[in-house]
Design an enzyme around this catalytic site. Structure first.
Site, PDB file in Angstrom:
ATOM      1  N   LYS A  65       0.833  -1.213   0.000  1.00 15.98           N
ATOM      2  CA  LYS A  65       0.000   0.000   0.000  1.00 15.98           C
ATOM      3  C   LYS A  65       0.865   1.259   0.000  1.00 15.98           C
ATOM      4  CE  LYS A  65      -4.122  -1.981   2.198  1.00 15.98           C
ATOM      5  NZ  LYS A  65      -3.620  -3.093   3.030  1.00 15.98           N
ATOM      6  N   THR A  72       9.778   8.122  -4.905  1.00 13.18           N
ATOM      7  CA  THR A  72       9.922   7.165  -3.801  1.00 13.18           C
ATOM      8  C   THR A  72       9.168   5.875  -4.105  1.00 13.18           C
ATOM      9  OG1 THR A  72      10.105   9.009  -2.271  1.00 13.18           O
ATOM     10  CG2 THR A  72       9.579   6.876  -1.304  1.00 13.18           C
ATOM     11  N   THR A 127     -11.497  -1.785   2.540  1.00 13.26           N
ATOM     12  CA  THR A 127     -12.765  -2.492   2.779  1.00 13.26           C
ATOM     13  C   THR A 127     -13.348  -2.182   4.157  1.00 13.26           C
ATOM     14  OG1 THR A 127     -11.318  -4.351   3.251  1.00 13.26           O
ATOM     15  CG2 THR A 127     -12.510  -4.421   1.196  1.00 13.26           C
TER      16      THR A 127
HETATM   17  O1  C5P Z   1      -8.483 -11.028   8.132  1.00 11.97           O
HETATM   18  P1  C5P Z   1      -9.049 -10.488   6.865  1.00 11.97           P
HETATM   19  O2  C5P Z   1      -9.608 -11.571   5.948  1.00 11.97           O
HETATM   20  O3  C5P Z   1     -10.009  -9.362   7.089  1.00 11.97           O
HETATM   21  O4  C5P Z   1      -7.754  -9.915   6.122  1.00 11.97           O
HETATM   22  C1  C5P Z   1      -7.817  -9.123   4.983  1.00 11.97           C
HETATM   23  C2  C5P Z   1      -6.413  -8.694   4.634  1.00 11.97           C
HETATM   24  O5  C5P Z   1      -6.477  -7.887   3.477  1.00 11.97           O
HETATM   25  C3  C5P Z   1      -5.734  -7.860   5.722  1.00 11.97           C
HETATM   26  O6  C5P Z   1      -4.378  -8.271   5.760  1.00 11.97           O
HETATM   27  C4  C5P Z   1      -5.836  -6.433   5.247  1.00 11.97           C
HETATM   28  O7  C5P Z   1      -4.707  -5.680   5.602  1.00 11.97           O
HETATM   29  C5  C5P Z   1      -5.898  -6.614   3.730  1.00 11.97           C
HETATM   30  N1  C5P Z   1      -6.596  -5.571   2.983  1.00 11.97           N
HETATM   31  C6  C5P Z   1      -7.885  -5.150   3.260  1.00 11.97           C
HETATM   32  N2  C5P Z   1      -8.473  -4.147   2.517  1.00 11.97           N
HETATM   33  C7  C5P Z   1      -7.810  -3.588   1.501  1.00 11.97           C
HETATM   34  C8  C5P Z   1      -6.515  -4.021   1.199  1.00 11.97           C
HETATM   35  C9  C5P Z   1      -5.943  -5.028   1.951  1.00 11.97           C
HETATM   36  O8  C5P Z   1      -8.524  -5.688   4.159  1.00 11.97           O
HETATM   37  N3  C5P Z   1      -8.394  -2.658   0.750  1.00 11.97           N
END
Ligand code: C5P
Length: 243
Positions: A65, A72, A127
């Site tokens: 992210k 950078t 999300t």
């Molecule tokens: O435990 P869970 O299924 O909620 O994990 C979702 C993973 O996806 C986490 O590691 C979170 O950092 C990542 N993520 C997210 N939403 C995003 C991008 C990445 O939940 N937009």
């Protein structure tokens, strides 16, 4: 996209050290071939974690992210590609120039090192965000789904391979950006699993039916008493939805 469910699932390795990561991967040996590594493991174990998982023969989505100035981000994406990430992501809110620089970095590394190009995806809206938070905290007046589509179009125009979005926006993105644009979606909850901090969730089957290319599942798998069993039922759900 004709890949098997196995090629379309990333299990989030949200643990604090490589030993725990290995224990988790051992429990899914031969079943899971792709993992998502994010802030939690990377701040504890560093880029070595990416190389370690790659050496075990698994694909890695490097959930970096990145959100910084173009120069950078370009160098950071270069490094992520060099250590073998299969996928890396940047925040679309970093803007077009930043995304263009990220896309260029991935192309350049693939050419120079003659290795498969790392996919560069743009994170649209987390999300865990809601329509209320978008308006009240971030000052964005658009409907959430329209904001996600706007950011996805921006990512596509900047040359990114696809986006990260919640399962609720998959259909709208597909319609706006076409069949070849990659959509990876976290916020996946098999029926009966707690949502936790995720707000915009769907089941693995629903996400597949909506047109996701890849799904990321974390807590429902790594917190389960039998992670392999949960993965098997996720594959089954994905297969049923794709049949
Ligand atoms: O435990 P869970 O299924 O909620 O994990 C979702 C993973 O996806 C986490 O590691 C979170 O950092 C990542 N993520 C997210 N939403 C995003 C991008 C990445 O939940 N937009």
């Amino acid at each position: 996209m004709m890949q098997k469910p196995r090629d379309r699932l990333f299990v989030a390795l949200d643990v604090d050290d490589l030993k725990s990561a290995d224990m988790l991967m051992n429990r899914m040996q031969g079943l899971v071939s792709q993992y998502k590594l994010g802030a939690q493991l990377l701040t504890a174990a560093g880029p070595e974690a990416v190389m370690h998982v790659r050496r075990r023969g698994s694909g890695v989505s490097y959930d970096a992210k990145f959100h910084d100035i173009p120069n950078t981000v370009e160098t950071a994406v270069t490094n992520a590609c060099r250590i073998g990430a299969t996928i890396v992501n940047v925040h679309t809110s970093g803007g077009s120039d930043m995304m263009t620089a990220a896309a260029r970095a991935a192309r350049d590394v693939a050419k120079k090192l003659r290795q498969p190009k790392t996919l560069v995806l743009g994170v649209t809206l987390l999300t865990s965000l809601t329509q209320g938070m978008l308006g009240q905290e971030l000052g964005v007046r658009r409907a959430l789904v329209n904001q996600v589509v706007h950011l996805a179009r921006l990512a596509q125009a900047a040359g990114l391979d696809g986006v990260v979005a919640s399962p609720h926006e998959i259909k709208a993105i597909r319609k706006a950006c076409g069949p070849r644009f990659v959509i990876l979606t976290p916020g996946i909850r098999p029926a009966g699993h707690a949502r936790g901090d995720q707000k915009r969730t769907l089941t693995p089957g629903q996400a597949m039916a909506a047109g996701a290319d890849y799904i990321v599942v974390g807590r429902p798998v790594y917190r389960a008493p039998d992670p392999a069993q949960v993965v098997r039922s996720i594959y089954q759900e994905m297969e049923d939805a794709l049949a």
